[in-house]
Enzyme design. Structure first.
Site, PDB file in Angstrom:
ATOM      1  N   LYS A  32     -11.226   0.552  -0.214  1.00 12.13           N
ATOM      2  CA  LYS A  32     -11.408   2.372  -0.755  1.00 12.13           C
ATOM      3  C   LYS A  32     -10.804   2.370  -1.565  1.00 12.13           C
ATOM      4  O   LYS A  32     -10.608   1.757  -2.762  1.00 12.13           O
ATOM      5  CB  LYS A  32     -10.643   2.498   0.179  1.00 12.13           C
ATOM      6  CG  LYS A  32      -8.993   2.055   1.137  1.00 12.13           C
ATOM      7  CD  LYS A  32      -8.865   2.746   2.050  1.00 12.13           C
ATOM      8  CE  LYS A  32      -7.134   2.451   1.962  1.00 12.13           C
ATOM      9  NZ  LYS A  32      -6.816   1.481   3.120  1.00 12.13           N
TER      10      LYS A  32
ATOM     11  N   ASP B 121      -1.181   1.074  -3.920  1.00 17.46           N
ATOM     12  CA  ASP B 121      -2.602   0.706  -4.600  1.00 17.46           C
ATOM     13  C   ASP B 121      -3.217   0.988  -4.740  1.00 17.46           C
ATOM     14  O   ASP B 121      -4.374   0.642  -5.707  1.00 17.46           O
ATOM     15  CB  ASP B 121      -2.368  -0.787  -3.746  1.00 17.46           C
ATOM     16  CG  ASP B 121      -2.720  -0.002  -1.929  1.00 17.46           C
ATOM     17  OD1 ASP B 121      -2.433   0.829  -1.787  1.00 17.46           O
ATOM     18  OD2 ASP B 121      -3.406  -0.847  -1.673  1.00 17.46           O
TER      19      ASP B 121
ATOM     20  N   ASP C 159      -2.690   6.389  -3.184  1.00 16.85           N
ATOM     21  CA  ASP C 159      -1.075   5.826  -2.925  1.00 16.85           C
ATOM     22  C   ASP C 159      -0.895   4.822  -3.918  1.00 16.85           C
ATOM     23  O   ASP C 159      -1.282   4.752  -5.016  1.00 16.85           O
ATOM     24  CB  ASP C 159      -1.864   5.804  -1.622  1.00 16.85           C
ATOM     25  CG  ASP C 159      -2.331   3.787  -1.166  1.00 16.85           C
ATOM     26  OD1 ASP C 159      -3.305   3.683  -2.306  1.00 16.85           O
ATOM     27  OD2 ASP C 159      -2.277   2.980  -0.030  1.00 16.85           O
TER      28      ASP C 159
ATOM     29  N   ASP D 200      -6.155   2.748  -3.343  1.00 19.26           N
ATOM     30  CA  ASP D 200      -6.862   3.331  -2.453  1.00 19.26           C
ATOM     31  C   ASP D 200      -7.162   4.249  -1.565  1.00 19.26           C
ATOM     32  O   ASP D 200      -8.353   4.359  -1.204  1.00 19.26           O
ATOM     33  CB  ASP D 200      -7.080   2.099  -1.574  1.00 19.26           C
ATOM     34  CG  ASP D 200      -6.266   1.527  -0.825  1.00 19.26           C
ATOM     35  OD1 ASP D 200      -5.487   2.158  -1.133  1.00 19.26           O
ATOM     36  OD2 ASP D 200      -6.342  -0.041  -0.078  1.00 19.26           O
ATOM     37  N   ARG D 201      -6.041   4.931  -1.783  1.00 12.28           N
ATOM     38  CA  ARG D 201      -6.754   6.163  -0.443  1.00 12.28           C
ATOM     39  C   ARG D 201      -5.592   7.121  -1.859  1.00 12.28           C
ATOM     40  O   ARG D 201      -6.168   7.654  -2.750  1.00 12.28           O
ATOM     41  CB  ARG D 201      -5.184   6.396   0.134  1.00 12.28           C
ATOM     42  CG  ARG D 201      -4.441   5.239   1.312  1.00 12.28           C
ATOM     43  CD  ARG D 201      -3.568   5.610   1.778  1.00 12.28           C
ATOM     44  NE  ARG D 201      -3.875   4.858   3.251  1.00 12.28           N
ATOM     45  CZ  ARG D 201      -3.091   4.701   4.694  1.00 12.28           C
ATOM     46  NH1 ARG D 201      -2.074   5.700   4.349  1.00 12.28           N
ATOM     47  NH2 ARG D 201      -3.203   3.848   5.682  1.00 12.28           N
TER      48      ARG D 201
ATOM     49  N   SER E 265       0.672  -1.055   0.027  1.00 13.56           N
ATOM     50  CA  SER E 265       0.139   0.372  -0.030  1.00 13.56           C
ATOM     51  C   SER E 265       0.750   1.431  -0.118  1.00 13.56           C
ATOM     52  O   SER E 265       1.085   1.448  -1.132  1.00 13.56           O
ATOM     53  CB  SER E 265      -1.067  -0.266   1.293  1.00 13.56           C
ATOM     54  OG  SER E 265      -2.255   0.642   1.018  1.00 13.56           O
ATOM     55  N   HIS E 266       0.393   2.422   0.656  1.00 12.24           N
ATOM     56  CA  HIS E 266       0.747   3.390   1.009  1.00 12.24           C
ATOM     57  C   HIS E 266       2.470   3.447   1.358  1.00 12.24           C
ATOM     58  O   HIS E 266       3.175   3.917   1.824  1.00 12.24           O
ATOM     59  CB  HIS E 266       0.025   5.081   2.080  1.00 12.24           C
ATOM     60  CG  HIS E 266       0.543   3.847   3.260  1.00 12.24           C
ATOM     61  ND1 HIS E 266       0.119   2.442   3.487  1.00 12.24           N
ATOM     62  CD2 HIS E 266       1.092   3.926   4.357  1.00 12.24           C
ATOM     63  CE1 HIS E 266      -0.183   2.541   5.209  1.00 12.24           C
ATOM     64  NE2 HIS E 266       0.936   2.845   5.794  1.00 12.24           N
TER      65      HIS E 266
HETATM   66  C1  VG1 Z   1      -3.865   2.215   8.636  1.00 12.02           C
HETATM   67  C2  VG1 Z   1      -4.690   2.895   8.410  1.00 12.02           C
HETATM   68  C3  VG1 Z   1      -6.171   2.617   8.065  1.00 12.02           C
HETATM   69  C4  VG1 Z   1      -5.784   2.059   6.150  1.00 12.02           C
HETATM   70  C5  VG1 Z   1      -4.920   0.915   6.888  1.00 12.02           C
HETATM   71  C6  VG1 Z   1      -4.935   0.075   5.306  1.00 12.02           C
HETATM   72  O1  VG1 Z   1      -3.787   0.977   9.157  1.00 12.02           O
HETATM   73  O2  VG1 Z   1      -4.419   3.857   9.833  1.00 12.02           O
HETATM   74  O3  VG1 Z   1      -7.379   3.679   8.075  1.00 12.02           O
HETATM   75  O4  VG1 Z   1      -7.284   1.135   6.515  1.00 12.02           O
HETATM   76  O5  VG1 Z   1      -3.641   1.613   7.492  1.00 12.02           O
HETATM   77  O6  VG1 Z   1      -5.096   1.522   4.134  1.00 12.02           O
HETATM   78  P1  VG1 Z   1      -2.927   1.247  10.531  1.00 12.02           P
HETATM   79  O7  VG1 Z   1      -3.213   0.069  11.533  1.00 12.02           O
HETATM   80  O8  VG1 Z   1      -1.947   1.544   9.925  1.00 12.02           O
HETATM   81  O9  VG1 Z   1      -3.315   2.659  11.844  1.00 12.02           O
HETATM   82  V1  VG1 Z   1      -3.706   1.187   3.001  1.00 12.02           V
HETATM   83  O10 VG1 Z   1      -4.358   1.910   1.639  1.00 12.02           O
HETATM   84  O11 VG1 Z   1      -2.581   0.410   4.101  1.00 12.02           O
HETATM   85  O12 VG1 Z   1      -3.906  -0.365   2.438  1.00 12.02           O
HETATM   86 CO    CO Z   2      -3.497   1.647   0.290  1.00 13.23          CO
END
Ligand code: VG1
Ligand code: CO
Length: 538
Positions: A374, A277, A275, A279-280, A111-112
């Site tokens: 998302k 992948d 981001d 989704d953000r 992801s990010h």
């Molecule tokens: C983080 C964010 C959460 C999001 C998750 C996955 O998780 O706070 O809101 O759903 O990343 O997003 P955490 O447990 O680190 O707070 V992604 O775009 O990384 O799949």
């Molecule tokens: Co993501």
């Protein structure tokens, strides 16, 4: 052709908020990826099933994809549908799971989190719902990783993923597809593309920062080719294995190039970023930033402007840590409202049971029941559609929203790289301390409720705890959570919200300062971690 290989368990293959996320070098250890995938297969029995497969193009995707294909063939999978060159954004994958009625899917992404050999790698596993597997399923997978002794892999040359078409490995079918067309079709069904197109024809300008990650090709196709935004509107449009060294997290800190453009005197009308992948999303106007919590509230308040939602929406949900801005919209519109633990998987039951249509998280995630993840580009198109329909700027739309509903000043403070023991002890002690705060007055803030957040899912009746919260009588809030996406060590997240009905254009950092100090004192953050201030504020 099927080889059975002996292996030994790794003890650390527990999924977090969204899949398994580790340093690339951890993932690259011998049989690490294979063990985890075989544990998924042992849990779900993939025999005769069909899966969607893709990733965000980050380092090690190519190697992991080939392993995934060969292990699927050896485990009797019926068919894999794979994005060309191994690309699929998380939302595009969710869409394909639903559209093609498959049994689930895999997105190879952290992801990010940054990519590259010294960055992170990850695996998201979705079920036939189109959403990531529940924590009950991930617990079973984890249990499997602890006892695994062998995995199965097909002995065959690599599959060339660069050509669209139908292929076979043993009796398993492989379909390589264009990763973009189905997603574009879905977006066209939701939004008024003609209206947005007219807006660009009249000279509307935008910049979209794909951060060298997977949404580049989607954004070029949608914003430039179809909607007519000027060529070059999409920045960092070509996915790179290390994201060109960027941290592909769309916020004011990491999307610095876009922020600079949007805060210049000659800024375009609209700015957005996604981001790794896809989704953000981050939404910007000329010298103006919209917090994700406000964005969710504004989209919900304006649902009637969007063709797919104009006849009404079911309800709305947010993660508990997200600001309460959308709660006021839900009350005003008399629609259902839910608060869930952090992680998109908790929205899935609410969408499937038609309790909600929209949902969002403070971490730059917004989406709707069009899929079960998302969706970054969806949020950008939603904003473009509102702007095109109202003729108002991002700033105007947001200011008017605050005038109508008041403003939740909101910031998240991340304390990174804390040792896991220190972080766990801090949360444990805080859990015990909170009840003693009930009814107390701290400075001018009166504590209404200080508690562990417990979510009872109305659909499957499971119960989940996620984070600690202090609710104040004036609507202000402090929330504490440990991140479930760090690839090493622990990150403590402190979320601060302060509600104000009249003072609408103050500096958020100043508005939340007193509450931040209170939050740090209560949790003894400086004494325990040695940190005087947060490492990242978003
Ligand atoms: C983080 C964010 C959460 C999001 C998750 C996955 O998780 O706070 O809101 O759903 O990343 O997003 P955490 O447990 O680190 O707070 V992604 O775009 O990384 O799949
Ligand atoms: Co993501």
């Amino acid at each position: 052709m099927i080889q059975i290989i002996s292996t030994k368990p790794y003890t650390d293959q527990k999924m977090g908020t969204a899949g398994l996320r580790k340093k690339s070098k951890v993932m690259m250890q011998e049989h690490y990826f294979e063990n985890f995938l075989q544990s998924i297969f042992n849990t779900i029995n993939p025999s005769g099933k069909t899966f969607i497969v893709g990733g965000d193009g980050r380092f090690y995707n190519d190697i992991a994809l080939q392993k995934l294909i060969k292990m699927s063939a050896a485990n009797n999978v019926k068919k894999l549908i794979i994005g060309q060159n191994g690309y699929l954004s998380t939302p595009a994958s969710s869409n394909l799971i639903l559209k093609r009625h498959t049994d689930g899917g895999f997105v190879l992404s952290a992801s990010h989190n940054p990519g590259g050999e010294n960055g992170d790698f990850g695996i998201k596993f979705a079920t036939q719902t189109g959403g990531q597997c529940s924590s009950q399923v991930s617990d079973q997978i984890y249990a499997n990783t602890q006892t695994i002794s062998e995995f199965k892999i097909y002995n065959s040359p690599d599959i060339d993923l660069s050509q669209i078409g139908l292929y076979k490995m043993g009796s398993m079918e492989i379909e390589i597809i264009d990763p973009i067309v189905d997603y574009v079709e879905l977006m066209k069904e939701i939004f008024d593309f003609n209206l947005i197109k007219e807006m660009f024809q009249k000279g509307f300008t935008m910049r979209f920062d794909a951060m060298n990650a997977v949404t580049g090709p989607y954004a070029v196709r949608i914003f430039e080719d179809i909607l007519g935004a000027a060529k070059g509107s999409v920045l960092n449009a070509v996915p790179k294995p290390d994201f060109g060294g960027l941290h592909p997290d769309p916020n004011l800190v990491y999307a610095a190039e876009l922020v600079k453009i949007m805060y210049a005197d000659d800024a375009p009308d609209f700015g957005a970023a996604n981001d790794g992948d896809g989704d953000r999303n981050m939404i910007l106007g000329k010298k103006f930033f919209v917090t994700p919590s406000d964005s969710l509230a504004i989209l919900t308040d304006n649902y009637n402007l969007i063709p797919a939602y104009k006849n009404g929406i079911y309800g709305v949900a947010k993660s508990m840590a997200t600001s309460t801005a959308v709660a006021r919209v839900a009350a005003n519109k008399k629609i259902g409202y839910y608060e869930v633990p952090t992680g998109w998987k908790y929205f899935v039951n609410l969408m499937d049971s038609k309790r909600i249509t929209f949902c969002g998280e403070e971490s730059f995630g917004t989406g709707s029941s069009h899929i079960r993840e998302k969706d970054g580009i969806w949020a950008v198109l939603f904003w473009l559609n509102i702007i095109a329909a109202t003729g108002k700027s991002v700033e105007q739309i947001t200011l008017e929203h605050w005038k109508k509903y008041g403003r939740s000043y909101y910031l998240r403070f991340d304390f990174d790289g804390i040792s896991t023991d220190t972080a766990n002890l801090l949360m444990k002690d805080l859990t015990l301390k909170l009840p003693s705060l009930n009814g107390q007055k701290i400075n001018c803030f009166e504590v209404d409720k200080a508690e562990t957040f417990v979510y009872n899912d109305p659909v499957d009746h499971s119960s989940t705890t996620n984070g600690l919260r202090i609710l104040f009588a004036d609507g202000s809030r402090i929330v504490y959570r440990l991140s479930g996406t760090s690839s090493s060590g622990a990150t403590l997240r402190v979320y601060i919200e302060r509600f104000n009905r009249d003072n609408l254009q103050a500096d958020p950092r100043i508005m939340v300062d007193e509450l931040l100090k209170i939050a740090m004192d209560i949790a003894e953050i400086q004494q325990r971690t040695g940190k005087k201030e947060a490492d990242v504020t978003t």
